[in-house]
Design an enzyme around this catalytic site. Structure first.
Site, PDB file in Angstrom:
ATOM      1  CB  ALA A 115      19.194 -27.702  30.475  1.00 37.17           C
ATOM      2  N   GLY A 116      16.854 -29.773  30.888  1.00 39.75           N
ATOM      3  CA  GLY A 116      16.158 -30.633  31.835  1.00 39.75           C
ATOM      4  C   GLY A 116      14.872 -31.204  31.294  1.00 39.75           C
ATOM      5  CG  ASP A 165      14.822 -33.415  24.374  1.00 41.28           C
ATOM      6  OD1 ASP A 165      14.969 -34.614  24.698  1.00 41.28           O
ATOM      7  OD2 ASP A 165      14.848 -33.012  23.199  1.00 41.28           O
ATOM      8  CE  LYS A 166      16.824 -34.328  33.571  1.00 36.64           C
ATOM      9  NZ  LYS A 166      17.728 -33.711  34.540  1.00 36.64           N
ATOM     10  CB  THR A 196      22.607 -32.049  32.503  1.00 37.42           C
ATOM     11  OG1 THR A 196      22.443 -30.679  32.764  1.00 37.42           O
ATOM     12  CG2 THR A 196      24.058 -32.432  32.708  1.00 37.42           C
ATOM     13  CG  ASN A 233      14.661 -30.980  39.530  1.00 35.47           C
ATOM     14  OD1 ASN A 233      15.600 -31.785  39.427  1.00 35.47           O
ATOM     15  ND2 ASN A 233      14.801 -29.696  39.240  1.00 35.47           N
ATOM     16  CG  PHE A 236      23.139 -34.490  36.248  1.00 39.76           C
ATOM     17  CD1 PHE A 236      22.302 -33.396  36.085  1.00 39.76           C
ATOM     18  CD2 PHE A 236      24.499 -34.248  36.451  1.00 39.76           C
ATOM     19  CE1 PHE A 236      22.793 -32.102  36.144  1.00 39.76           C
ATOM     20  CE2 PHE A 236      25.007 -32.959  36.509  1.00 39.76           C
ATOM     21  CZ  PHE A 236      24.155 -31.893  36.362  1.00 39.76           C
ATOM     22  CB  SER A 289      22.717 -29.853  38.898  1.00 38.48           C
ATOM     23  OG  SER A 289      21.877 -30.746  39.607  1.00 38.48           O
ATOM     24  CG  ASN A 322      18.943 -32.113  42.419  1.00 36.63           C
ATOM     25  OD1 ASN A 322      18.664 -31.884  43.592  1.00 36.63           O
ATOM     26  ND2 ASN A 322      18.285 -31.580  41.403  1.00 36.63           N
ATOM     27  CB  THR A 323      25.502 -33.951  40.893  1.00 34.70           C
ATOM     28  OG1 THR A 323      24.580 -34.481  39.948  1.00 34.70           O
ATOM     29  CG2 THR A 323      26.788 -34.751  40.847  1.00 34.70           C
ATOM     30  CE  LYS A 349      20.569 -23.808  34.062  1.00 36.46           C
ATOM     31  NZ  LYS A 349      19.572 -24.674  33.394  1.00 36.46           N
ATOM     32  CG  ASN A 359      20.589 -25.324  37.588  1.00 29.70           C
ATOM     33  OD1 ASN A 359      19.486 -25.842  37.781  1.00 29.70           O
ATOM     34  ND2 ASN A 359      21.565 -25.941  36.955  1.00 29.70           N
TER      35      ASN A 359
END
Ligand SMILES: Cc1cc2nc3c(=O)[nH]c(=O)nc-3n(C[C@H](O)[C@H](O)[C@H](O)COP(=O)(O)O)c2cc1C
Length: 352
Positions: free
Chosen positions: A61-62, A64-65, A85, A110, A114, A177, A179-180, A213, A242
């Site tokens: 994942a990541g 082709d968001k 995602t 990265n 999202f 993730s 990053n959230t 995940k 992840n």
């Protein structure tokens, strides 16, 4: 070297996110012209959670968001492609720059956050694809998440599931993730139980496969709890892992950027977590091994640690799409060397 490998080389001269946007455009426009890849060696086929995978090597994942190019990516020989995602509402993600190549470390950091066009757009793309490929494109998973400003994250997952699950072969629940802010708190026993119960109720009798995940940065107690919840929940699989917020020794000047680290430095820690999960859940849950795979030997090590399927992203940035065929060849050579009749026979052989 293919045209696409040469293009990947040129793209590395651009800032990382610009290169990624161009790669997507190129894949969308160019890969349609590519022939279907040669049929895979039957020793590579894997049956897992009710699906027949022609080979075990997937796109993580990541990349082709928004589910724009899953069939184009399948043409490079992936056995399956995971899109997302995707969050219910569109969101812009973090300010740029937010994607860094750590070339000396064969790694990426990265903190995209999202960025995606929301579930309605992803649904439109997946529907268009279903219409266009009556003969059946490759297997496609959809990875779902929660909006950053959501007041009820679990409802976001249930909503994403309701809209997107009918359009994909399986659904990945991304609670890992970095990053959230606060998202990874959903890996706690109580929250995770509520989340998975909600999704199991939402899928009803249709039983679309659900995979969870997880992060590589969990301690032994947290892994015990996740294994417990997953085993009793009735979901089909776990994706390990992840990106990591840890910073092992790195050479690149970007090493201290905030975000998730992927690529070579993630290989050993994510494989350790994978092996630990196999020891906890045995064969009751399908494991997907992700993190730092850059060769067939790496893929084989994930299989031996317990993975029935593997995924990769970062190595594609450095090696270009011919990597996929190379991994499959090397994996076959590893199986033959060690006397395994097929991938499935080797799963977990190095987990004890
Ligand atoms: C730029 C970038 C964006 C990513 N976005 C997502 C995402 O949206 N959802 C997700 O579950 N994983 C995401 N990932 C994590 C990958 O799917 C994968 O788990 C991780 O990169 C480890 O694999 P690798 O070392 O082969 O890249 C992203 C990774 C990268 C490098």
């Amino acid at each position: 070297m293919s045209f696409f490998d040469s293009a990947a080389g040129l793209l590395r001269a651009l800032p990382a996110e610009r290169a990624h946007d161009l790669t997507l455009a190129l894949a969308g426009a160019g890969a349609r012209l590519l022939p279907r890849p040669a049929a895979d060696d039957p020793r590579l086929s894997v049956s897992a959670f009710g699906l027949d995978f022609p080979n075990p090597v997937g796109l993580a994942a990541g990349f082709d968001k928004n589910a724009q190019v899953p069939d184009a990516m399948a043409k490079f020989g992936f056995g399956f492609v995971e899109c997302g995602t995707v969050t219910p509402r569109p969101q812009g993600g973090n300010p740029q720059p937010r994607l860094f190549r750590l070339t000396e470390d064969a790694a990426v950091i990265n903190r995209m956050g999202f960025n995606n066009d929301g579930m309605e757009r992803a649904a439109r793309n997946l529907k268009a694809r279903q219409k266009n490929s009556k003969t059946g494109g490759g297997l496609v998973g959809i990875n779902i998440g929660a909006n950053k400003d959501s007041t009820d994250r679990i409802s976001d997952y249930v909503l994403g599931f309701a809209v997107l699950a009918p359009l994909a072969d399986y659904v990945t629940v991304n609670v890992s993730s970095p990053n959230t802010p606060g998202l990874r708190g959903l890996q706690n026993r109580e929250e995770l139980t509520r989340l998975l119960d909600g999704l199991i109720a939402a899928r009803g009798a249709k039983r679309k496969p659900i995979l969870l995940k997880i992060a590589p940065d969990l301690d032994q107690h947290a892994l015990d709890e996740i294994a417990d919840v997953v085993r009793t929940s009735g979901i089909e699989g776990l994706i390990v892992s992840n990106t990591t917020i840890a910073r092992p020794p790195l050479k690149s000047s970007h090493a201290q950027e905030t975000g998730g680290l992927s690529g070579r430095p993630l290989f050993a820690p994510s494989t350790d977590v994978l092996r630990g999960m196999r020891q906890r859940v045995g064969k009751s849950v399908t494991l997907v091994g992700v993190g730092g795979i850059a060769s067939g030997t790496d893929a084989y090590e994930k299989v031996r640690a317990g993975a029935s399927l593997v995924q990769l992203y970062t190595a594609l940035v450095y090696q270009g799409p011919s990597l996929v065929a190379r991994i499959k060849q090397e994996l076959l050579a590893c199986l033959a060397r060690d006397g395994y009749a097929n991938v499935t026979a080797a799963v977990g052989s190095g987990a004890d």
